[in-house]
Design a protein around this motif. Structure first.
Motif, mmCIF file in Angstrom:
data_model
loop_
_atom_site.group_PDB
_atom_site.id
_atom_site.type_symbol
_atom_site.label_atom_id
_atom_site.label_comp_id
_atom_site.label_asym_id
_atom_site.label_seq_id
_atom_site.Cartn_x
_atom_site.Cartn_y
_atom_site.Cartn_z
ATOM 1 N N SER B 59 0.822 -1.206 0.000
ATOM 2 C CA SER B 59 0.000 0.000 0.000
ATOM 3 C C SER B 59 0.861 1.262 0.000
ATOM 4 O O SER B 59 0.406 2.330 -0.397
ATOM 5 N N SER B 60 2.108 1.137 0.432
ATOM 6 C CA SER B 60 3.012 2.294 0.454
ATOM 7 C C SER B 60 3.442 2.721 -0.943
ATOM 8 O O SER B 60 4.094 3.752 -1.115
ATOM 9 N N ARG B 61 3.083 1.922 -1.945
ATOM 10 C CA ARG B 61 3.372 2.325 -3.322
ATOM 11 C C ARG B 61 2.456 3.465 -3.783
ATOM 12 O O ARG B 61 2.600 3.991 -4.885
ATOM 13 N N MET B 62 1.459 3.788 -2.976
ATOM 14 C CA MET B 62 0.408 4.730 -3.366
ATOM 15 C C MET B 62 0.907 6.032 -4.022
ATOM 16 O O MET B 62 0.367 6.439 -5.055
ATOM 17 N N PRO B 63 1.928 6.738 -3.453
ATOM 18 C CA PRO B 63 2.291 8.051 -4.021
ATOM 19 C C PRO B 63 2.586 8.000 -5.512
ATOM 20 O O PRO B 63 2.220 8.914 -6.257
ATOM 21 N N THR B 64 3.245 6.924 -5.943
ATOM 22 C CA THR B 64 3.630 6.802 -7.347
ATOM 23 C C THR B 64 2.418 6.803 -8.275
ATOM 24 O O THR B 64 2.512 7.188 -9.429
ATOM 25 N N TYR B 65 1.279 6.364 -7.753
ATOM 26 C CA TYR B 65 0.104 6.212 -8.616
ATOM 27 C C TYR B 65 -0.756 7.469 -8.653
ATOM 28 O O TYR B 65 -1.789 7.503 -9.284
ATOM 29 N N LEU B 66 -0.308 8.474 -7.928
ATOM 30 C CA LEU B 66 -1.066 9.726 -7.866
ATOM 31 C C LEU B 66 -0.294 10.844 -8.563
ATOM 32 O O LEU B 66 0.935 10.810 -8.640
ATOM 33 N N SER B 67 -1.018 11.852 -9.020
ATOM 34 C CA SER B 67 -0.386 12.947 -9.770
ATOM 35 C C SER B 67 -0.032 14.126 -8.859
ATOM 36 O O SER B 67 0.326 15.190 -9.328
ATOM 37 N N THR B 68 -0.122 13.934 -7.556
ATOM 38 C CA THR B 68 0.272 14.961 -6.599
ATOM 39 C C THR B 68 1.786 14.885 -6.401
ATOM 40 O O THR B 68 2.456 14.058 -7.008
ATOM 41 N N TYR B 69 2.320 15.730 -5.536
ATOM 42 C CA TYR B 69 3.685 15.489 -5.056
ATOM 43 C C TYR B 69 3.656 14.234 -4.183
ATOM 44 O O TYR B 69 2.608 13.902 -3.580
ATOM 45 N N GLY B 70 4.778 13.539 -4.110
ATOM 46 C CA GLY B 70 4.793 12.301 -3.330
ATOM 47 C C GLY B 70 6.177 11.984 -2.809
ATOM 48 O O GLY B 70 7.187 12.495 -3.316
ATOM 49 N N PHE B 71 6.204 11.185 -1.780
ATOM 50 C CA PHE B 71 7.493 10.692 -1.260
ATOM 51 C C PHE B 71 7.310 9.258 -0.810
ATOM 52 O O PHE B 71 6.472 8.966 0.031
ATOM 53 N N HIS B 72 8.078 8.377 -1.431
ATOM 54 C CA HIS B 72 8.070 6.961 -1.075
ATOM 55 C C HIS B 72 9.389 6.694 -0.346
ATOM 56 O O HIS B 72 10.429 6.539 -0.975
ATOM 57 N N GLY B 73 9.335 6.721 0.957
ATOM 58 C CA GLY B 73 10.567 6.703 1.758
ATOM 59 C C GLY B 73 10.981 5.324 2.207
ATOM 60 O O GLY B 73 10.774 4.342 1.492
ATOM 61 N N VAL B 74 11.566 5.238 3.383
ATOM 62 C CA VAL B 74 12.017 3.937 3.900
ATOM 63 C C VAL B 74 10.921 3.336 4.786
ATOM 64 O O VAL B 74 9.948 3.987 5.150
ATOM 65 N N HIS B 75 11.122 2.095 5.148
ATOM 66 C CA HIS B 75 10.105 1.326 5.863
ATOM 67 C C HIS B 75 9.835 1.912 7.255
ATOM 68 O O HIS B 75 10.753 2.057 8.060
ATOM 69 N N GLY B 76 8.600 2.266 7.488
ATOM 70 C CA GLY B 76 8.182 2.639 8.845
ATOM 71 C C GLY B 76 8.259 4.111 9.182
ATOM 72 O O GLY B 76 7.852 4.513 10.265
ATOM 73 N N ARG B 77 8.787 4.937 8.290
ATOM 74 C CA ARG B 77 9.075 6.328 8.685
ATOM 75 C C ARG B 77 8.179 7.344 7.982
ATOM 76 O O ARG B 77 8.496 8.532 7.962
ATOM 77 N N ALA B 78 7.095 6.888 7.382
ATOM 78 C CA ALA B 78 6.252 7.817 6.625
ATOM 79 C C ALA B 78 5.774 8.979 7.497
ATOM 80 O O ALA B 78 5.783 10.134 7.062
ATOM 81 N N LEU B 79 5.361 8.681 8.725
ATOM 82 C CA LEU B 79 4.796 9.750 9.549
ATOM 83 C C LEU B 79 5.857 10.779 9.938
ATOM 84 O O LEU B 79 5.544 11.963 10.083
ATOM 85 N N ALA B 80 7.097 10.336 10.107
ATOM 86 C CA ALA B 80 8.165 11.294 10.420
ATOM 87 C C ALA B 80 8.436 12.193 9.219
ATOM 88 O O ALA B 80 8.559 13.414 9.349
ATOM 89 N N LEU B 81 8.505 11.594 8.035
ATOM 90 C CA LEU B 81 8.673 12.387 6.806
ATOM 91 C C LEU B 81 7.532 13.391 6.660
ATOM 92 O O LEU B 81 7.747 14.568 6.389
ATOM 93 N N ALA B 82 6.316 12.883 6.871
ATOM 94 C CA ALA B 82 5.135 13.722 6.684
ATOM 95 C C ALA B 82 5.118 14.851 7.713
ATOM 96 O O ALA B 82 4.739 15.981 7.397
ATOM 97 N N THR B 83 5.531 14.563 8.931
ATOM 98 C CA THR B 83 5.556 15.598 9.974
ATOM 99 C C THR B 83 6.528 16.712 9.601
ATOM 100 O O THR B 83 6.208 17.901 9.712
#
Lengths: 574, 279
Positions: B59-83
Motif C-alpha cells: 500500500s506504500s506504493r500509493m504516491p507513485t500512482y497519484l499525480s500529486t507530489y509524493g514521497f516513497h521513503g524507507v520502511h516505517g518512517r512515513a509519519l516522520a517524513l510527513a511531519t
C-alpha cells in the motif's frame, strides 16, 4: 615575567561549581584582552561526580591544548585523581588545594608538581552564603595577575538572575580568595590590554556549528537529545524561531532524520545534530536522502565509541561509518571542522554544498570542539548560502531525475504546478517512476556520483600550510595540536607542511596530489584506535612510500610536543 | 505532467499518475486509490498542493500512482517524513499512506508520537493483517491463531495490535474505520479526515486476496457504526474496545488544536544572531 600562555585546570567534585568558575575565569581572561578556551572533562553523572575545566589563555589566538598545565586548582583534593592522565604537570607546575587542616592532603595523587594549601572551605565559611569555588576564583585571579576589580563586573553579569545576596556573597569570597593568595607564588599571565572589542567572540564549537547552519540557510531542525551534541540543538531551538525557522523535538533519531528529509523535500533547508549512536540509527535514511536526492545535513559531534562508549569524551572514530556506513553505492559528502571557529565555516559550507548538490552531507565535529568555549577573533563572513536549483517552468513532462551534464537536475518544490513527482528510495527512471531495469540503475548511480565528484570545491577542501619535504596530514580537532607543533618547529627554522582535510568525501585526488607534491615523509595524525583515517587515506590516495601513523584513541588529546617528538624520532632514524 | 486548468473542476482521474500499480488483481488497495482520488477531487485540492507520503509495503506504493507530489521513503518512517513536511510547509495538504506492518510494527513509535503531536495531516492505513510484499508473514494486526504465516507456522499466539485504541489513547484527533469495498463511503470519510484539524487516522480494511483470501468476506461482515461520532474519548474507548474491529464510520472526532509552530521571523537579519557571541 609574564608568559605568553598559561594553562589552568580546575577540578572539583559534583556541585562544587567548577564549570561556573571556569567560565568566569575565561570571561575575565577575555576582559583582559587574552585569547583562550575552556574544555570540559566530566564523568557520566547527571549531578555529582568529578569534573574538570581545562583552560588555556594566551596573548595569541590558540586552538590547541598545551603540553602540560601550569596551575591546577583542586577545589577538593580528592577530585584530582580522576584527571591525572588528562592534566599532565611539570615539576614547576603549581597545585593549589585545600587540605582542610592537613586532613585531606593524602587524597591528592602522586605528582611532581609543587603542592600549595589554600583553606577554601574554611574561608568560604566566613562569608554568609559563601562558596569555596568563589574563593578559588579570587585566588587564581591573584596568582595569574588579573585585577581583583575585573572579576566584579563578570560576577555582576553572570549572577544577574541569582539576586543581590548571591552577588554580595560571591564578591566577598573572591576578595577573600584574592587576599589569601597574597602569600602564594605568582604565575603571571600575558600582558593585559584593556577595552574589549566586538571583533573578539566567545562561543563553543556547538554554538558555532549552529550559527554556521543558520547562516547557511538552515530553517528546519529535528532534534533528539544526545551527548555531546545537545547544545547545538539547544542553541538552534532558541535561535531558529528568530529567523523564521523551527526546531521540532523528535521521538527518536529515526524520526529526526526523516523529518528533516520531509522538510527539505518541502523546500526548507534542514539539519539534524547527533552523536555516534544516533548517526548509526540514521544511516538507512541518509541513504534515502542520497537516492531521492533530497539535501540534508547531519552534524555528528563525535564521542568515544563503539556503542555507548564514553559519552562525555572526544574521539575521531566515526570517520569510517560516516564515509562507508550507508548501504549500497551512496555517494555523499563528509566534512570536518578543524577548530572551534571553523565549526562556523564548515557547517555553513556543508549546507551550501548539500543544497547545491542535492545530497546528504555529514559533518564530523567532536566533543573537544563542540563543548569547548573559546575566545577567538570574529569568524570571517563567507558567502556560502543554500542555493538549490529549482525549475522555473515545466515542459509537458517534468523529469525530476534527468541525468544532464552535471548530474544536478532541477528540483521542484511542492506547490509548483507541473512539478509534481514522487521522491523515491526505490531506484527510478528520470521521471521518478520506480524501475528495476539495469539501465536506469546505472544511469542514476552515475548521475548521483558525477554530481558530487565533478563539482569544483575550490580551496576549502583542506587547509594547506608551510613547505618542506615532510608533511603532517590530519583532520578535525587534531588539527589544533598539529598546527601548534609545526608553528613551534618553524620558529626553530624547521619547515614541515600541514595538510588538514576539511572535505573527506568525495575524494579529491588531483588536489591531494598537488598538496603532496615533493613530500617524501608523511606523518598521519588521528585520534582513532584502528587508524581509520590512515586506512581511508591508503584506500583513496597515493601516499609517499615513507608514511607513518601517530594514532591513539580518545579521550586524551594530542599535545604539540608529542607530534614534535614523533617527527624528531623519525628524522633521527633516517 | 500537465497542470489542470484553473477554472474547470478537477476530476478524480486527473489525480492518477498513469503508472500501473504493482498490486495483485482484486487487491483492496485499488479501491483505496480510487477513494483518495475522489476525496481530493471532492475537496478540489490542486495536485501540486497535496503531498502523499509513504514508507514501504504494497500500500506504500500509493504516491507513485497519484499525480500529486509524493514521497516513497524507507520502511516505517512515513509519519516522520510527513511531519517534517507539514511543519515546514503548513500550506500543503499532507496525507500519509501505508499498511499495518509499516505503520504499526516498524513504525509503531512514530504512530504513537504523531498521534500525540497532532500535526494537521491524514494517515490512511490499508490494513490487511499481513505482510504482502514479503509474501505472507503475520503482521501486528494478525489474529493469534492464523497459521499460514511463514515465520509463525503455529500462529503468532499473541494478541493483535489495536490501532484505533492506541490512536485514541495517544491523542489522535479524528479516528475512522472504512472498507476498501465501499469506495464512495471511504472517499467521504477521507474528505472529513482531511478537513478536520489535527491528526486524522483512517483505518481502511483492505483485503489481501493473495495471502488472506478469506478477507474477501469482509465486505459482508462490516457493520456501519450504529451511532454518530463522539468527541468523548471515554465513550469512544468503550466503543473501540468492544466492536471486534468491524464497525465502520467515523468513530471519534476530537477538538485538540493542531501542532503547528509559527514560522514568522522576529529579526530581519541573520547577522543579528552574531551579537550574543560578541564580547
Amino acid at each position: 615575567m609574564s608568559r605568553r600562555n598559561l594553562s589552568i585546570a580546575l577540578t572539583g567534585s559534583g556541585g562544587s561549581g567548577v564549570m561556573t568558575t571556569g567560565n568566569m575565569l575565561l570571561e575575565a581572561a577575555a576582559e583582559a584582552g587574552w585569547y583562550g578556551f575552556m574544555g570540559r572533562s566530566a564523568g557520566p553523572q547527571i549531578r555529582g561526580g568529578e569534573a574538570a575545566a581545562l583552560i588555556r589563555v594566551s596573548s595569541q589566538p590558540i586552538e590547541s591544548p598545551d603540553d602540560n598545565f601550569d596551575l591546577v586548582l583542586a577545589i577538593d583534593p580528592g577530585s584530582m585523581g580522576r584527571f591525572v592522565a588528562e592534566i599532565p604537570l611539570r615539576t614547576d607546575s603549581l597545585i593549589i588545594s585545600d587540605s582542610e587542616g592537613g586532613r585531606r592532603s593524602s587524597s591528592l595523587p602522586d605528582t611532581p608538581a609543587q603542592l600549595l594549601d589554600l583553606p577554601m572551605k574554611k574561608l568560604a565559611k566566613t562569608v554568609k552564603g559563601g562558596r569555596p569555588n568563589m574563593i578559588a576564583l579570587g585566588a587564581i585571579a591573584k596568582v595569574i595577575g588579573l585585577a581583583e576589580a575585573s572579576i566584579y563586573s563578570i560576577l555582576e553579569n553572570m549572577l544577574k538572575s541569582k539576586g543581590p545576596d548571591a552577588l554580595k556573597a560571591s564578591w566577598a569570597c573572591v576578595q577573600a580568595g584574592f587576599a589569601a593568595a597574597q602569600d602564594l607564588p605568582t604565575l603571571k599571565g600575558p600582558p593585559i590590554t584593556t577595552g574589549s572589542s566586538r571583533e573578539r567572540w566567545s562561543f563553543t564549537g556547538n554554538e558555532a556549528a549552529g550559527l554556521g547552519a543558520v547562516r547557511g540557510g538552515i530553517r528546519f531542525v529535528a532534534a533528539y537529545p544526545i551527548t555531546p551534541a545537545t547544545e547545538v540543538l539547544e542553541w538552534l531551538a532558541g535561535s531558529l524561531p528568530k529567523v523564521g525557522g523551527v526546531l521540532v523535538q523528535a521521538e527518536d533519531e529515526l524520526a529526526s532524520i526523516n523529518q528533516i528529509i520531509g522538510a527539505s523535500f518541502g523546500g526548507k533547508p534542514a539539519l539534524t545534530a547527533t552523536s555516534g549512536p544516533g548517526l548509526a540509527l540514521m544511516t538507512e535514511s541518509i541513504g534515502l536522502a542520497v537516492c531521492s536526492e533530497v539535501p540534508v545535513v547531519v552534524l555528528d559531534v563525535m564521542r568515544c565509541g563503539p556503542s555507548t562508549g564514553i559519552a562525555t569524551k572526544s574521539e575521531q572514530s566515526d570517520l569510517s561509518i560516516a564515509l562507508n556506513g550507508l548501504h549500497g553505492d551512496a555517494p555523499h559528502l563528509v566534512l570536518a571542522p578543524t577548530s572551534v571557529t571553523d565549526c562556523v565555516l564548515t557547517t555553513q559550507w556543508a549546507v551550501h554544498l548539500a543544497e547545491t548538490l542535492q545530497t546528504a552531507a555529514i559533518v564530523l565535529s567532536d566533543q573537544s570542539l563542540g563543548q569547548t568555549r573559546a575566545i577567538v577573533n570574529r569568524p570571517a563572513d563567507i558567502a556560502f548560502m543554500a542555493k538549490r536549483l529549482v525549475p522555473e517552468q515545466f515542459d509537458e513532462v517534468y523529469n525530476r531525475y534527468a541525468v544532464g551534464v552535471t548530474g544536478v537536475s532541477p528540483m521542484s518544490v511542492p506547490g509548483q504546478a507541473g512539478g509534481q513527482y514522487t521522491a523515491d528510495g526505490l531506484e527510478h527512471t528520470v521521471a521518478g517512476a520506480p524501475s528495476s531495469l539495469p539501465g536506469d540503475h546505472l544511469a542514476q548511480l552515475e548521475k548521483r556520483e558525477r554530481k558530487i565528484t565533478a563539482f569544483e570545491y575550490g580551496q576549502h577542501w583542506a587547509e594547506l600550510e608551510g613547505r618542506g619535504s615532510t608533511a603532517v596530514i590530519t583532520w578535525g580537532s587534531t588539527t589544533g595540536p598539529v598546527r601548534e607543533a609545526l608553528m613551534r618547529l618553524r620558529e626553530t627554522g624547521e619547515h614541515v607542511r600541514l595538510i588538514a582535510m576539511r572535505l573527506l568525501a568525495p575524494e579529491r585526488p588531483e588536489e591531494m596530489a598537488a598538496a603532496l607534491d615533493g613530500v617524501e615523509q608523511l606523518l598521519v595524525v588521528e585520534q582513532s584506535h584502528s587508524k581509520q583515517f590512515y586506512r581511508y587515506l591508503r584506500a583513496a590516495y597515493d601516499l609517499p612510500a615513507d608514511t607513518r601513523v601517530f594514532n591513539r584513541p580518545g579521550p586524551l588529546p594530542f599535545r604539540p610536543y608529542e607530534i614534535i617528538e614523533q617527527l624528531a624520532e623519525w628524522s633521527a632514524q633516517s | 505532467m500537465t497542470a489542470p486548468s484553473a477554472c474547470a473542476l478537477i476530476q478524480p482521474k486527473e489525480y492518477k499518475s498513469g503508472v500501473k500499480p504493482v498490486w495483485c488483481p482484486g487487491c483492496g488497495d485499488f479501491g483505496v486509490l480510487g477513494s483518495i482520488t475522489k476525496a481530493l477531487s471532492g475537496l478540489q485540492i490542486r495536485p501540486e498542493n497535496a503531498a502523499i507520503i509513504s514508507g514501504i509495503g504494497c500500500s506504500s506504493r500509493m504516491p507513485t500512482y497519484l499525480s500529486t507530489y509524493g514521497f516513497h521513503g524507507v520502511h516505517g518512517r512515513a509519519l516522520a517524513l510527513a511531519t517534517g513536511l507539514k511543519v515546514a510547509r503548513p500550506d500543503l495538504t499532507v496525507i500519509a499512506t501505508g499498511g499495518d506492518g509499516d505503520g504499526f510494527s516498524i513504525g509503531g513509535n512514530h504512530f504513537m508520537h504523531t498521534c500525540r503531536r497532532n500535526p494537521d495531516m491524514t494517515y490512511i492505513v490499508m490494513d490487511n493483517q499481513v505482510y504482502g510484499m514479503t509474501k505472507g508473514q503475520a503482521s501486528p494486526t494478525t489474529e493469534p491463531n492464523w497459521e499460514k504465516g511463514k515465520l509463525t507456522p503455529g500462529g503468532t499466539g499473541i494478541n493483535p495490535f489495536q490501532p484505533l485504541v492506541i490512536a485514541l489513547a495517544s491523542g489522535a484527533n479524528f479516528i475512522a474505520r472504512c472498507s476498501s469495498a465501499d469506495s464512495n463511503g471511504t472517499a467521504r470519510v477521507i474528505m472529513e479526515a482531511i478537513r478536520h484539524p489535527g491528526f486524522s487516522l483512517v483505518q481502511i480494511l483492505s483485503p489481501c486476496v493473495t495471502f488472506r483470501p478469506e478477507q474477501r468476506e469482509w465486505k459482508n461482515m462490516l457493520i456501519p457504526a450504529p451511532v454518530v461520532a463522539t468527541s468523548d474519548p471515554a465513550q469512544a474507548a468503550r466503543r473501540l474496545l468492544t466492536d471486534e474491529g468491524l464497525f465502520t464510520g467515523i468513530l471519534y472526532v476530537g477538538n485538540r488544536p493542531a501542532y503547528q509552530p509559527t514560522l514568522e521571523a522576529s529579526i530581519d537579519d541573520v547577522a543579528k544572531l552574531d551579537e550574543e557571541f560578541q564580547l
